[in-house]
Design a protein around this motif. Structure first.
Motif, short mmCIF file in Angstrom:
data_model
loop_
_atom_site.label_atom_id
_atom_site.label_comp_id
_atom_site.label_asym_id
_atom_site.label_seq_id
_atom_site.Cartn_x
_atom_site.Cartn_y
_atom_site.Cartn_z
N TYR A 1 0.82 -1.21 0.00
CA TYR A 1 0.00 0.00 0.00
C TYR A 1 0.86 1.26 0.00
CZ TYR A 1 -2.98 3.65 2.06
OH TYR A 1 -3.63 4.83 2.34
N ILE B 1 -5.98 -11.58 -1.63
CA ILE B 1 -7.30 -10.95 -1.59
C ILE B 1 -7.21 -9.60 -0.90
CG2 ILE B 1 -9.66 -11.18 -0.76
CD1 ILE B 1 -9.29 -14.22 -0.89
N SER B 2 -6.46 -9.52 0.20
CA SER B 2 -6.28 -8.25 0.91
C SER B 2 -5.63 -7.22 0.01
CB SER B 2 -5.43 -8.47 2.16
OG SER B 2 -6.02 -9.39 3.04
N GLN C 1 -5.83 -7.03 -3.23
CA GLN C 1 -6.81 -6.56 -4.21
C GLN C 1 -7.76 -5.52 -3.60
OE1 GLN C 1 -8.28 -10.52 -5.29
NE2 GLN C 1 -7.45 -10.26 -7.37
N VAL C 2 -8.12 -5.72 -2.34
CA VAL C 2 -8.96 -4.74 -1.64
C VAL C 2 -8.24 -3.39 -1.57
CG1 VAL C 2 -10.01 -4.11 0.58
CG2 VAL C 2 -10.23 -6.45 -0.30
N LEU D 1 -8.04 -1.55 -5.01
CA LEU D 1 -9.28 -0.84 -5.32
C LEU D 1 -9.42 0.41 -4.46
CD1 LEU D 1 -11.77 -3.83 -5.74
CD2 LEU D 1 -10.94 -2.29 -7.54
N ALA D 2 -8.95 0.33 -3.22
CA ALA D 2 -9.03 1.49 -2.32
C ALA D 2 -8.23 2.67 -2.85
CB ALA D 2 -8.54 1.10 -0.93
N ALA E 1 -8.75 -10.26 4.96
CA ALA E 1 -9.09 -9.45 3.78
C ALA E 1 -10.28 -8.53 4.05
CB ALA E 1 -9.39 -10.36 2.60
N MET E 2 -11.28 -9.01 4.77
CA MET E 2 -12.45 -8.20 5.07
C MET E 2 -12.10 -7.09 6.06
SD MET E 2 -14.82 -9.04 3.13
CE MET E 2 -16.05 -7.97 3.91
N TRP F 1 -9.44 -5.44 5.97
CA TRP F 1 -8.82 -4.40 5.15
C TRP F 1 -9.84 -3.54 4.40
CZ3 TRP F 1 -4.22 -2.21 4.98
CH2 TRP F 1 -3.14 -2.86 5.59
N VAL F 2 -11.10 -3.94 4.38
CA VAL F 2 -12.15 -3.10 3.77
C VAL F 2 -12.27 -1.78 4.53
CG1 VAL F 2 -14.63 -2.96 3.27
CG2 VAL F 2 -13.39 -5.08 2.84
N PRO G 1 -10.64 1.46 2.37
CA PRO G 1 -11.42 2.30 1.44
C PRO G 1 -12.52 3.09 2.15
CG PRO G 1 -11.87 -0.04 1.08
CD PRO G 1 -10.67 0.04 1.97
#
Length: 442
Positions: A278, A353-354, A356-357, A360-361, A411-412, A414-415, A418
């Protein structure tokens, strides 16, 4: 000023700063890559150590941002003697504070390292690293102060060789001291600290010599400072909210990593990998943000307020364009990026998966960071602090609920990033458009 010229000015100032941002990020990246070959525990522990160090640096770095805002404002007002006076006063304050923080960190490290983590093994690694890295606080404070000054006076090109020097020394010392190559002791986590301090030392010497030779008497950077009441008040007014804002931001990530560490050591290691990616993605944006901050402050000094929206549009479009390829790779081939760091296949899927989150963020985080930087550049640092608090509440609140109440995957969790970026964008944009910041004058 034509659009093309404005864009050229932005990139002329930004490109060297991107190298500086890359140097600090690459320091963490280098540590992460090397320590991934030592063990999963070391890989996770480095995330927490960096957060603790940043917590100790929030006050001097707040002063550095204040120095940058004020020196850029004086450059805009064409007052070179005031630029030197503010810098010399600010530098002395930064060094004194860093010296005190070095002693404090040495004393508190054995306690702090075990208070906040559940794993004793992670606690031992934290203390080993911080005991050595504490000696680098003064060097880091001086280097950041030099960088802020060079950006303000338009001499940021000198930061390119400084960055290359820092990265080269860091890689060399990490290679020698983490693994014990060529007869050097194998120090593991402590070797990473040796590499960071050594690289900061060489870079600080380089920039000191450069500024000493640059100053022909116009600015008088290294003159004996005569502390002026008004300058100190302005620095204090600007730096205090910035330091608090930086403290809130650093504390946010520190607590976020503690949430991951409470889930498992593997979750913390995954968090370090994803966070490292990131901040690598953010390198161009951070460089553009630093340039934008100085330009906004300079334009206010010259009463060119209509140019602010224009420079922000150029900054956002440029950052999105440069970061786009990184985002695309992270979305389409996350396993390829993660495999560079993660030595264990067991964490590959959740890391991918994290990542990818986070990719997108970036589509929200980039404009959010630039609008937030504009708030700081106006000198309305108190508003920036309030916005930072709302960002942190949103991110940590979601992460806590996702991890402990809903028992969701890493991964969730990390939502929350965003979501926090969206809060940042809405508040920063609304504040700039309100025009309330125009009541501040520095």
């Amino acid at each position: 000023m034509a659009n093309g010229n404005l864009s050229k000015v932005l990139w002329t100032v930004s490109l060297p700063i991107i190298f500086v941002e890359a140097s600090e990020t690459f320091d963490r990246l280098i540590d992460t890559v090397f320590l991934a070959r030592v063990g999963v525990t070391e890989l996770g522990a480095i995330a927490v150590t960096d957060s603790i160090l940043l917590l100790f640096l929030v006050l001097p770095l707040g002063l550095v941002d204040g120095i940058q805002i004020l020196t850029a404002r004086r450059v805009g007002q064409r007052r070179p003697e005031a630029v030197g006076a503010i810098f010399s006063q600010g530098l002395v304050l930064v060094l004194l504070i860093c010296l005190a923080l070095t002693v404090l960190l040495k004393l508190l490290s054995p306690v702090v390292s075990y208070w906040f983590v559940t794993s004793d093994e992670v606690g031992v690694l934290l203390d080993d690293y911080l005991q050595i890295e504490a000696y680098g606080l003064v060097l880091t404070g001086a280097t950041f102060a030099y960088s802020a000054l060079l950006v303000s006076i338009g001499r940021s090109r000198a930061l390119v060789p400084a960055t290359l020097l820092l990265v080269s020394i860091d890689v060399l010392l990490n290679y020698l001291f983490i693994f014990g190559n060529f007869g050097f002791p194998a120090l593991g986590m402590r070797g990473a600290a040796v590499g960071s301090v050594g690289a900061e030392f060489v870079t600080c010497i380089f920039l000191t010599v450069y500024l000493w030779r640059l100053d022909s008497g116009r600015y008088r950077f290294f003159r004996r400072p005569r502390f002026e009441h008004r300058s100190l008040l302005l620095l204090g007014r600007l730096a205090s909210p910035i330091a608090l804002q930086g403290g809130v931001e650093t504390l946010r990530w520190f607590l976020f990593f503690l949430i991951l560490e409470s889930m498992s050591t593997e979750a913390l290691a995954i968090g370090n990998i994803v966070f490292t990616c990131y901040i690598v993605f953010l390198i161009p944006t951070e460089g553009i943000c630093e340039a934008t901050c100085s330009l906004v402050s300079r334009y206010i000094g010259r009463d060119w307020l209509p140019k602010i929206d224009e420079i922000l549009r150029h900054a956002i479009s440029g950052a999105l364009m440069v970061t786009g390829p990184f985002v695309a790779i992270a979305l389409l081939a996350p396993h390829w990026l993660v495999s560079v760091f993660f030595p264990e296949a067991v964490g590959l899927e959740q890391s991918s998966i994290s990542l990818q989150v986070v990719a997108l963020a970036m589509l929200v985080a980039i404009p959010a960071e630039i609008w937030f930087t504009a708030v700081i550049g106006t000198g309305d640092t108190a508003a920036a602090l309030v916005i930072e608090v709302f960002i942190s509440l949103a991110m940590l609140g979601f992460a806590y609920v996702a991890a402990f109440h809903l028992a969701l995957s890493v991964a969730m969790v990390w939502v929350s990033l965003p979501l926090a970026s969206l809060v940042n964008l809405v508040f920063s944009y609304a504040w700039m458009k309100s025009g309330i910041w125009q009541r501040h004058e520095a």
